[in-house]
Each structure stands twice: as C-alpha cells, then as structure tokens.
Design a protein around this motif. Structure first.
Motif, PDB file in Angstrom:
ATOM      1  N   PHE A  47     -25.764  44.648   4.708  1.00 39.06           N
ATOM      2  CA  PHE A  47     -24.759  45.197   3.791  1.00 39.06           C
ATOM      3  C   PHE A  47     -25.000  44.738   2.365  1.00 39.06           C
ATOM      4  O   PHE A  47     -24.919  45.517   1.414  1.00 39.06           O
ATOM      5  CB  PHE A  47     -23.356  44.774   4.254  1.00 39.06           C
ATOM      6  N   GLY A  48     -25.322  43.434   2.220  1.00 39.65           N
ATOM      7  CA  GLY A  48     -25.528  42.902   0.876  1.00 39.65           C
ATOM      8  C   GLY A  48     -26.724  43.498   0.175  1.00 39.65           C
ATOM      9  O   GLY A  48     -26.756  43.585  -1.059  1.00 39.65           O
ATOM     10  N   GLN A  49     -27.737  43.897   0.953  1.00 31.74           N
ATOM     11  CA  GLN A  49     -28.914  44.512   0.361  1.00 31.74           C
ATOM     12  C   GLN A  49     -28.661  45.980   0.037  1.00 31.74           C
ATOM     13  O   GLN A  49     -29.321  46.548  -0.835  1.00 31.74           O
ATOM     14  CB  GLN A  49     -30.110  44.397   1.326  1.00 31.74           C
ATOM     15  N   THR A  50     -27.725  46.595   0.739  1.00 32.02           N
ATOM     16  CA  THR A  50     -27.404  48.002   0.491  1.00 32.02           C
ATOM     17  C   THR A  50     -26.655  48.173  -0.820  1.00 32.02           C
ATOM     18  O   THR A  50     -26.923  49.098  -1.589  1.00 32.02           O
ATOM     19  CB  THR A  50     -26.564  48.564   1.654  1.00 32.02           C
ATOM     20  N   PHE A  51     -25.696  47.260  -1.066  1.00 34.19           N
ATOM     21  CA  PHE A  51     -24.910  47.313  -2.296  1.00 34.19           C
ATOM     22  C   PHE A  51     -25.469  46.299  -3.288  1.00 34.19           C
ATOM     23  O   PHE A  51     -25.547  45.116  -2.965  1.00 34.19           O
ATOM     24  CB  PHE A  51     -23.437  46.992  -2.012  1.00 34.19           C
ATOM     25  N   PRO A  52     -25.857  46.722  -4.475  1.00 32.57           N
ATOM     26  CA  PRO A  52     -26.348  45.773  -5.479  1.00 32.57           C
ATOM     27  C   PRO A  52     -25.282  44.733  -5.801  1.00 32.57           C
ATOM     28  O   PRO A  52     -24.077  45.016  -5.708  1.00 32.57           O
ATOM     29  CB  PRO A  52     -26.639  46.663  -6.696  1.00 32.57           C
ATOM     30  N   PRO A  53     -25.701  43.515  -6.175  1.00 33.44           N
ATOM     31  CA  PRO A  53     -24.723  42.475  -6.518  1.00 33.44           C
ATOM     32  C   PRO A  53     -23.749  42.898  -7.609  1.00 33.44           C
ATOM     33  O   PRO A  53     -22.591  42.491  -7.599  1.00 33.44           O
ATOM     34  CB  PRO A  53     -25.606  41.310  -6.986  1.00 33.44           C
ATOM     35  N   LEU A  74     -19.742  42.632  -7.380  1.00 30.96           N
ATOM     36  CA  LEU A  74     -18.913  41.991  -8.400  1.00 30.96           C
ATOM     37  C   LEU A  74     -17.808  42.925  -8.876  1.00 30.96           C
ATOM     38  O   LEU A  74     -16.646  42.521  -9.022  1.00 30.96           O
ATOM     39  CB  LEU A  74     -19.780  41.553  -9.590  1.00 30.96           C
ATOM     40  N   ALA A  75     -18.163  44.180  -9.122  1.00 25.51           N
ATOM     41  CA  ALA A  75     -17.181  45.141  -9.615  1.00 25.51           C
ATOM     42  C   ALA A  75     -16.061  45.358  -8.600  1.00 25.51           C
ATOM     43  O   ALA A  75     -14.895  45.556  -8.980  1.00 25.51           O
ATOM     44  CB  ALA A  75     -17.875  46.460  -9.933  1.00 25.51           C
ATOM     45  N   LEU A  76     -16.401  45.322  -7.318  1.00 19.96           N
ATOM     46  CA  LEU A  76     -15.399  45.558  -6.279  1.00 19.96           C
ATOM     47  C   LEU A  76     -14.537  44.334  -6.002  1.00 19.96           C
ATOM     48  O   LEU A  76     -13.370  44.471  -5.586  1.00 19.96           O
ATOM     49  CB  LEU A  76     -16.088  46.003  -4.988  1.00 19.96           C
ATOM     50  N   THR A  77     -15.101  43.144  -6.192  1.00 14.17           N
ATOM     51  CA  THR A  77     -14.377  41.931  -5.804  1.00 14.17           C
ATOM     52  C   THR A  77     -13.594  41.289  -6.942  1.00 14.17           C
ATOM     53  O   THR A  77     -12.657  40.536  -6.681  1.00 14.17           O
ATOM     54  CB  THR A  77     -15.346  40.891  -5.229  1.00 14.17           C
ATOM     55  N   VAL A  78     -13.982  41.553  -8.183  1.00 13.67           N
ATOM     56  CA  VAL A  78     -13.261  40.942  -9.310  1.00 13.67           C
ATOM     57  C   VAL A  78     -11.772  41.286  -9.293  1.00 13.67           C
ATOM     58  O   VAL A  78     -10.930  40.405  -9.525  1.00 13.67           O
ATOM     59  CB  VAL A  78     -13.907  41.336 -10.659  1.00 13.67           C
ATOM     60  N   TRP A 101     -15.986  32.779  -7.716  1.00 13.87           N
ATOM     61  CA  TRP A 101     -15.849  33.330  -6.371  1.00 13.87           C
ATOM     62  C   TRP A 101     -16.501  34.701  -6.186  1.00 13.87           C
ATOM     63  O   TRP A 101     -17.175  34.924  -5.170  1.00 13.87           O
ATOM     64  CB  TRP A 101     -14.377  33.373  -5.955  1.00 13.87           C
ATOM     65  N   PRO A 102     -16.331  35.655  -7.094  1.00 16.45           N
ATOM     66  CA  PRO A 102     -17.032  36.938  -6.900  1.00 16.45           C
ATOM     67  C   PRO A 102     -18.551  36.779  -6.849  1.00 16.45           C
ATOM     68  O   PRO A 102     -19.224  37.446  -6.057  1.00 16.45           O
ATOM     69  CB  PRO A 102     -16.601  37.765  -8.126  1.00 16.45           C
ATOM     70  N   THR A 103     -19.090  35.884  -7.666  1.00 15.98           N
ATOM     71  CA  THR A 103     -20.537  35.654  -7.666  1.00 15.98           C
ATOM     72  C   THR A 103     -20.982  35.009  -6.367  1.00 15.98           C
ATOM     73  O   THR A 103     -22.022  35.384  -5.804  1.00 15.98           O
ATOM     74  CB  THR A 103     -20.928  34.771  -8.866  1.00 15.98           C
ATOM     75  N   LEU A 104     -20.220  34.036  -5.886  1.00  7.61           N
ATOM     76  CA  LEU A 104     -20.561  33.403  -4.609  1.00  7.61           C
ATOM     77  C   LEU A 104     -20.588  34.422  -3.477  1.00  7.61           C
ATOM     78  O   LEU A 104     -21.492  34.400  -2.628  1.00  7.61           O
ATOM     79  CB  LEU A 104     -19.548  32.298  -4.288  1.00  7.61           C
ATOM     80  N   LEU A 105     -19.601  35.312  -3.453  1.00  6.45           N
ATOM     81  CA  LEU A 105     -19.565  36.328  -2.403  1.00  6.45           C
ATOM     82  C   LEU A 105     -20.764  37.260  -2.494  1.00  6.45           C
ATOM     83  O   LEU A 105     -21.393  37.584  -1.474  1.00  6.45           O
ATOM     84  CB  LEU A 105     -18.266  37.128  -2.504  1.00  6.45           C
ATOM     85  N   ALA A 106     -21.117  37.686  -3.712  1.00  9.95           N
ATOM     86  CA  ALA A 106     -22.256  38.580  -3.886  1.00  9.95           C
ATOM     87  C   ALA A 106     -23.550  37.903  -3.437  1.00  9.95           C
ATOM     88  O   ALA A 106     -24.374  38.511  -2.737  1.00  9.95           O
ATOM     89  CB  ALA A 106     -22.358  39.016  -5.344  1.00  9.95           C
ATOM     90  N   LEU A 107     -23.746  36.656  -3.806  1.00  9.67           N
ATOM     91  CA  LEU A 107     -24.969  35.927  -3.418  1.00  9.67           C
ATOM     92  C   LEU A 107     -24.988  35.659  -1.916  1.00  9.67           C
ATOM     93  O   LEU A 107     -26.049  35.712  -1.283  1.00  9.67           O
ATOM     94  CB  LEU A 107     -25.061  34.616  -4.189  1.00  9.67           C
ATOM     95  N   PHE A 108     -23.822  35.362  -1.342  1.00  8.89           N
ATOM     96  CA  PHE A 108     -23.736  35.142   0.103  1.00  8.89           C
ATOM     97  C   PHE A 108     -24.189  36.385   0.871  1.00  8.89           C
ATOM     98  O   PHE A 108     -25.025  36.308   1.782  1.00  8.89           O
ATOM     99  CB  PHE A 108     -22.299  34.775   0.472  1.00  8.89           C
ATOM    100  N   LEU A 120     -31.383  32.878  -6.825  1.00 11.72           N
ATOM    101  CA  LEU A 120     -31.503  32.139  -8.082  1.00 11.72           C
ATOM    102  C   LEU A 120     -31.584  33.086  -9.276  1.00 11.72           C
ATOM    103  O   LEU A 120     -30.947  32.867 -10.312  1.00 11.72           O
ATOM    104  CB  LEU A 120     -32.743  31.250  -8.034  1.00 11.72           C
ATOM    105  N   SER A 121     -32.373  34.150  -9.113  1.00 12.77           N
ATOM    106  CA  SER A 121     -32.478  35.115 -10.210  1.00 12.77           C
ATOM    107  C   SER A 121     -31.246  36.011 -10.279  1.00 12.77           C
ATOM    108  O   SER A 121     -30.780  36.358 -11.368  1.00 12.77           O
ATOM    109  CB  SER A 121     -33.741  35.968 -10.035  1.00 12.77           C
ATOM    110  N   THR A 122     -30.699  36.380  -9.125  1.00  8.99           N
ATOM    111  CA  THR A 122     -29.534  37.262  -9.096  1.00  8.99           C
ATOM    112  C   THR A 122     -28.294  36.568  -9.656  1.00  8.99           C
ATOM    113  O   THR A 122     -27.404  37.223 -10.215  1.00  8.99           O
ATOM    114  CB  THR A 122     -29.269  37.732  -7.656  1.00  8.99           C
TER     115      THR A 122
END
Length: 237
Positions: free
Chosen positions: A91-97, A101-105, A113-120, A181-183
C-alpha cells in the motif's frame, strides 16, 4: 570490503556538522550575494539527529511488523493470507508519501506523526519481500535436521531459521532505510524537523548553498547507513 572511503565520508560529515564555518569558502560561490552561506535558522547537527530519529522511529516498527508478517505467511497457518499481506505491505508503495501526508495531515495534524506514518508504510514492502525470500531460501536439509533433533517450532525459528534468514532480511532493511532517509526530507513540508528544512529553505530563497548542504548531508548519511548494513550483513553471513 574497503572501509576507508566510508571513514573519510564520516569524518568530513562530522567536521561539517561541528565546524561548518570551515566550509564557507567552498559553499560561498553557491550563495546569493549578501545571503548567509551556512544554514543558521537551526543547528545542522540537531537537524541531522532529528532526521535520523525520524527514520528510526518509522523503520523500527516497520521492520518488526514486516518480519513478523513474513514469518506468519510462511507458516502453514498463514499461507492463505499471503496475497492479502502483499496488498497491505504494498500500500505504501502504491501511494506516494506526499499523498499519504496530504491525507493524514487533516487527521494527525502538522509535525512528526504524518511523516512517521508515511515512512512506516513506505518501508514495509522491501522488508516483507526480503523476509519471504529469506525463509524460502532456507536449506531444507538444515530445517529437517533441526526437526529431527526434536526442536519445537519455536526453537527452530529462533535458533535455526531466523539466524540463517537474517542476512537477507537485513538487505531489505537496508533498502527500506535508505529509501526512507531520502523520503523523510519531504516531511519538512508538514513541519517535521529534519534536513528537508534546509533544502526547502534553500529552494524558497534561491540559495543553492542551503540546498547543497541539505542534499549532500542526506546523501552522505544514505551512503554510510548502506555501508554499515552491508558490513553487518556480510559479517552475519
């Protein structure tokens, strides 16, 4: 495996983080006339540590979840869940980070927290797929020998299977960590502390010196982490 290039990079990075003024002559041609050369709105060392903490805060739970899920679906009781597990971890690879972020903010607010979720979410798939590959590649004779000695399934997992699978699993963790790290730099658009703050500040002020500082630091960190994981994996093998 030669280690001196990594040691040179580490020494140069530490020198820049601790004494950035020494690098002003090198970066000055990239800065607009009259503009600051070294990013000074926050300490580069503190931003680097915050960036690493952000990646670690996402990768540790992502690794634990992905490895546990990979082991579960390689067991007879979990084989039926393999297709669903691939959908969930992918799922995480299907939706770009950025989309995550836009959905979780709106739900989690700005900040970490939104960044942690996206990276997770982004880190699950490489670790999961490598875990599957690692357990599929286990020598059947070794597993049968462990079973023949009377080991319980739990003992076989912890004492035989997981140690043999660990190097390949670590390769997946290395891939996911470097990607994260880059994301993680995009987390600064939602006010997460990290080196993305330096890059964004450079882009908005058209100060290439800032962009170079943030970009090079992230690149050096990625190289050092990849080298560290490679050395650890080689040692385990």
């Amino acid at each position: 495996m030669k280690r001196w290039p990594a040691l040179v990079l580490l020494a140069a990075m530490l020198a820049f983080l601790l004494r950035p003024a020494l690098f002003v002559p090198l970066l000055a041609p990239l800065a607009p006339e009259g503009a600051p050369v070294i990013y000074d709105r926050a300490g580069l060392l503190s931003l680097t540590l915050a960036h690493l903490a952000l990646v670690a805060g996402a990768m540790v739970p992502a690794t634990l979840v992905a490895v546990a899920l990979g082991i579960f679906v390689r067991r007879p009781a979990g084989e039926a869940f393999l297709p669903l597990s691939r959908v969930v971890t992918g799922f995480g690879q299907t939706f770009p980070p950025v989309a995550v972020l836009a959905l979780t903010v709106p739900v989690l607010g700005f900040g970490t927290w939104p960044t942690l979720l996206a990276l997770f979410l982004y880190g699950l798939l490489p670790v999961f797929e490598n875990t599957l590959a690692a357990f599929s590649a286990l020598p059947p004779s070794v597993v049968e020998a462990a079973r023949g000695t009377g080991m319980t399934p739990r003992q076989r997992l912890w004492q035989v299977e997981l140690p043999l699978a660990l190097p390949l699993i670590l390769d997946g963790v290395r891939t996911a960590t470097v990607i994260s790290l880059s994301t993680a730099t995009i987390g600064s658009v939602v006010a997460a502390r990290g080196l993305g703050e330096v890059i964004i500040a450079g882009l908005t002020s058209q100060n290439l010196a800032f962009v170079a500082q943030g970009g090079v630091l992230v690149a050096v960190l990625a190289i050092l982490l990849a080298q560290g994981f490679a050395l650890l994996s080689a040692r385990l093998r």
